[in-house]
Design an enzyme around this catalytic site. Sequence first.
Site, mmCIF file in Angstrom:
data_model
loop_
_atom_site.group_PDB
_atom_site.id
_atom_site.type_symbol
_atom_site.label_atom_id
_atom_site.label_comp_id
_atom_site.label_asym_id
_atom_site.label_seq_id
_atom_site.Cartn_x
_atom_site.Cartn_y
_atom_site.Cartn_z
ATOM 1 N N SER A 170 0.848 -1.192 0.000
ATOM 2 C CA SER A 170 0.000 0.000 0.000
ATOM 3 C C SER A 170 0.887 1.247 0.000
ATOM 4 O O SER A 170 1.706 1.426 -0.886
ATOM 5 C CB SER A 170 -0.966 -0.050 1.182
ATOM 6 O OG SER A 170 -1.992 0.900 1.043
ATOM 7 N N GLU B 190 -8.591 -5.286 -4.938
ATOM 8 C CA GLU B 190 -8.067 -4.203 -4.094
ATOM 9 C C GLU B 190 -9.201 -3.303 -3.587
ATOM 10 O O GLU B 190 -9.188 -2.818 -2.463
ATOM 11 C CB GLU B 190 -7.087 -3.341 -4.905
ATOM 12 C CG GLU B 190 -5.871 -4.049 -5.435
ATOM 13 C CD GLU B 190 -4.752 -4.191 -4.433
ATOM 14 O OE1 GLU B 190 -4.947 -3.832 -3.259
ATOM 15 O OE2 GLU B 190 -3.676 -4.674 -4.837
ATOM 16 N N HIS C 98 -7.469 -5.688 -0.621
ATOM 17 C CA HIS C 98 -6.249 -4.918 -0.358
ATOM 18 C C HIS C 98 -5.732 -5.278 1.039
ATOM 19 O O HIS C 98 -6.481 -5.262 2.015
ATOM 20 C CB HIS C 98 -6.594 -3.423 -0.423
ATOM 21 C CG HIS C 98 -5.436 -2.511 -0.234
ATOM 22 N ND1 HIS C 98 -4.527 -2.242 -1.228
ATOM 23 C CD2 HIS C 98 -5.032 -1.781 0.847
ATOM 24 C CE1 HIS C 98 -3.630 -1.377 -0.784
ATOM 25 N NE2 HIS C 98 -3.911 -1.089 0.477
#
Length: 540
Positions: A196, A325, A442
């Site tokens: 991330s 995600e 995610h």
Amino acid sequence: MDNENEIVVEVKQGLLKGKVRTDFRDGSYCSFQGIPYAKPPLGKLRFKAPQPPESWKGIRDATEEGNECYSRHVFLQHIVGSEDCLVLNVYTPEIFAKEIKCTLKPVMVWIHGGAFLCGSSKFELYGPDYLIREDVVIVTINYRIGVLGFLKLEDPTLDVPGNAGLKDIVSALQWIQNNIAVFCGDPNNVTIFGESAGAAAVHYLMLSPLAKGLFHKAIAQSGCALNCWAVGYNCTAELAKHLGLEGTNEKKVLEKLQEIEIEELFKAQEKLDHNFYAYKPRPVGPVIEKTYNRNKAFLTEEPIKIILSGNYNKVPLIIGYTSREGMLLEVIQEDKSNLQVTTNFEDAIPHSYNIKRGSVISKHVADKIKEFYYGSEEPTNKDMEKFHILITDSYFLEAIYRAAKLHAQTSSAPVYFYRISLETRLNFFKNLANIKAPGVCHGDDLGYLFKTMISPEIEPDTIEEKSIKKFTKLWTNFARSGNPNGRKKEEFFEDFWQPVTTDIHFLDIGRELKAGIDPESDRMKLWEDIQNHELKRCKL
């Protein structure tokens, strides 16, 4: 060892006392935590680039974690940490002893995510138990987040051009170069990896002249410098307004910001709009240091220009994404009974496309996006899967895909692209949010690399254990040699992972490892067409 659980090593700044831990299979490794890699950024050093670490006398206790950086806890949301947080942790299978020289091992430096607003290197999220078994040295670091790490001022004489948090990471990498051999780590074989915002930081380090020579391989998981959420802007005026300093010049604002208590500064920071939008930058994040001394600047040009120029740190790269995600936006919505989905499709146009919101072009592109993802249907929270796919592409994949292609074109080093489709009990974000739609959320890759406070017991011969072994082998093979396939074919490597060429080769990491070409090709073609054709046609 002082006793059976304590170890003392000597780094450049002094003596450190660590301890022996056991991993999830009762193997032992050495742990050194809370090691300062820079001077505490307090008082007049607040917002400034990090300063070299100070030495100490005697033996410094490194058996317990240091402070995390001042923020809200990533899960529990209460305020944690301190400004005195520039510390790192080293976990190693063995240490250097004068009478027994160790073979230097690959070093893997973890950069945590958290939207540049939260997160830390703490053991509760990033325990090294899984990776350490592959005979590598693991380093996890803190770096300043929020306005403490990313405040930007325009006046170059004030020495706050932004990116202090990224410069912290550079300082940590410099400390590693100077000291990691003591922990049997090879300073000439350092891999940076992150997820991330941590992945975006990894990518920014590839693009920064300040990081040249400090690492030799890179892994960017679910993020890159081209992502819409990985770009900040100068929020000083907004911050000053919330503190009653509207209209004050930058020098006076800086003086006030350096004097006030951290609690007051944090309250003002929380009044900024930190929501995720594709169509505009965020108040806290990496910025271009246009007016700053180029020899000290972390970033002086747009990331896309740096990549296209080919003037960056060309190292072997693994980059990729999870299959959904976009589930993240559902995870972070507080009201699960009334989930919000995109209804204005201009919201989904990344700001990097430079399309003026509300313009004819913007509305035309928005219509193309809506038609592609929803057809004639209107978006509702009854069909979250379409929303997940749209956000996956708009917020994450279109930029990650673009970065992989461009690096393959401009670098002599290999680029390995992946998609994660694996679903087990270790996909903790999706499981915590009780999302029933298909796909991998995610952050769900983290559970296969690190032992966390909520990791289940790993039973032998289960899909969880087999998946941990696959992930850690791929990642540590890459750290060792720059090739995730390793020097010999592993028994569970069903397919050879080829780097990106003119074909977008990728590896699907699921219950099996399957190689393929051009994942999500129809979806990615839409975004490429928007950039290459629709914008040009509309501008005629």
